[in-house]
Design a protein around this motif. Sequence first.
Motif, PDB file in Angstrom:
ATOM      1  N   ARG A   1     107.296 123.888  60.896  1.00  0.00           N
ATOM      2  CA  ARG A   1     107.201 122.551  61.155  1.00  0.00           C
ATOM      3  C   ARG A   1     105.924 122.542  62.118  1.00  0.00           C
ATOM      4  N   GLY A   2     105.931 123.159  63.108  1.00  0.00           N
ATOM      5  CA  GLY A   2     104.577 123.125  64.087  1.00  0.00           C
ATOM      6  C   GLY A   2     103.375 123.596  63.476  1.00  0.00           C
ATOM      7  N   ALA A   3     103.615 124.608  62.580  1.00  0.00           N
ATOM      8  CA  ALA A   3     102.331 125.231  62.033  1.00  0.00           C
ATOM      9  C   ALA A   3     101.661 124.294  61.299  1.00  0.00           C
ATOM     10  N   VAL A   4     102.486 123.587  60.296  1.00  0.00           N
ATOM     11  CA  VAL A   4     101.621 122.406  59.550  1.00  0.00           C
ATOM     12  C   VAL A   4     101.594 121.091  60.268  1.00  0.00           C
ATOM     13  N   ASP A   5     102.028 120.827  61.378  1.00  0.00           N
ATOM     14  CA  ASP A   5     101.817 119.691  61.985  1.00  0.00           C
ATOM     15  C   ASP A   5     102.011 119.877  63.567  1.00  0.00           C
ATOM     16  N   PRO A   6     100.673 119.910  63.831  1.00  0.00           N
ATOM     17  CA  PRO A   6     100.472 120.427  65.510  1.00  0.00           C
ATOM     18  C   PRO A   6     101.252 119.403  66.471  1.00  0.00           C
ATOM     19  N   ALA A   7     101.368 118.021  65.745  1.00  0.00           N
ATOM     20  CA  ALA A   7     102.241 117.064  66.944  1.00  0.00           C
ATOM     21  C   ALA A   7     103.555 117.721  66.913  1.00  0.00           C
ATOM     22  N   ALA A   8     103.954 118.494  65.806  1.00  0.00           N
ATOM     23  CA  ALA A   8     105.583 118.781  66.084  1.00  0.00           C
ATOM     24  C   ALA A   8     105.607 120.088  66.436  1.00  0.00           C
ATOM     25  N   THR A   9     104.693 120.774  67.389  1.00  0.00           N
ATOM     26  CA  THR A   9     104.724 122.000  67.765  1.00  0.00           C
ATOM     27  C   THR A   9     106.181 122.146  68.726  1.00  0.00           C
ATOM     28  N   ASP A  10     106.796 123.109  68.326  1.00  0.00           N
ATOM     29  CA  ASP A  10     108.234 123.363  69.234  1.00  0.00           C
ATOM     30  C   ASP A  10     107.938 123.867  70.568  1.00  0.00           C
ATOM     31  N   PRO A  11     108.830 123.393  71.583  1.00  0.00           N
ATOM     32  CA  PRO A  11     108.697 123.987  72.753  1.00  0.00           C
ATOM     33  C   PRO A  11     109.025 125.347  73.081  1.00  0.00           C
TER      34      PRO A  11
END
Length: 240
Positions: free
Chosen positions: A207-217
Amino acid sequence: MEVVSPLRPAADLPLIRRWEPTTSADAAVLVLPGGRARSREPASRANLSYRRMVPFARDLGRAGPAVWLVRYRYRGWNEPDRDPVRDARWALARLRERLPGTRVVLVGHSMGARTALRVADDPAVTAVCALAPWLEPGEPVDHLRGRAVVLAHGDVDRWTDPRASYRYAMRLREVNPTTCRFVVHDSGHTMLRRHADWSGLVRRFARGAVDPAATDPLIADAMAAPAPHGLSVALPRGTR
């Protein structure tokens, strides 16, 4: 919406099982199963190594990106031919033809993790998730500069060596700071124990790799932690 269809123009080529969204996708995940060190036996959907990755692919497909699961021609790595590397490069070329301009995330297990790390020099690849990777001394790392790389290994894995993935991660972190590694305590090579946690890590990473805004903490904190701390992060129970 899940759309599953084979893509295999000839019998002597790999088979691709696809989950593709109904709307256009600007990112895709290529899933690479495990295998054996040496085997010319044709790969089959009945192989446990392949079946093990179907739930991961299906789960990722529900999240939105196009997902392709590779079934290799043969079950083995087969040095010096490195058959799964050839198959993965073929699949990446087909993916670029079908979805031009798409950013690609690689997810591989065991031999498939080694394959994913090898083919990450493809210009479309932006991130790699290597699960219980089979890694030998001297594996190349320089080509992974600029990619986001997550490794995960069960601490009771008896098939591939967690110490080898740690040593590899140490070498990789020297050339690529966007690298981290998780330890899945009380879990082995098959990922059956704590399967939901393995799946949760893969889902978060993709998810974080395809959407930088969704980078996982959880992943961001591991990458920000200095070595060796960011390379031996205990994967929390209940990771979803």
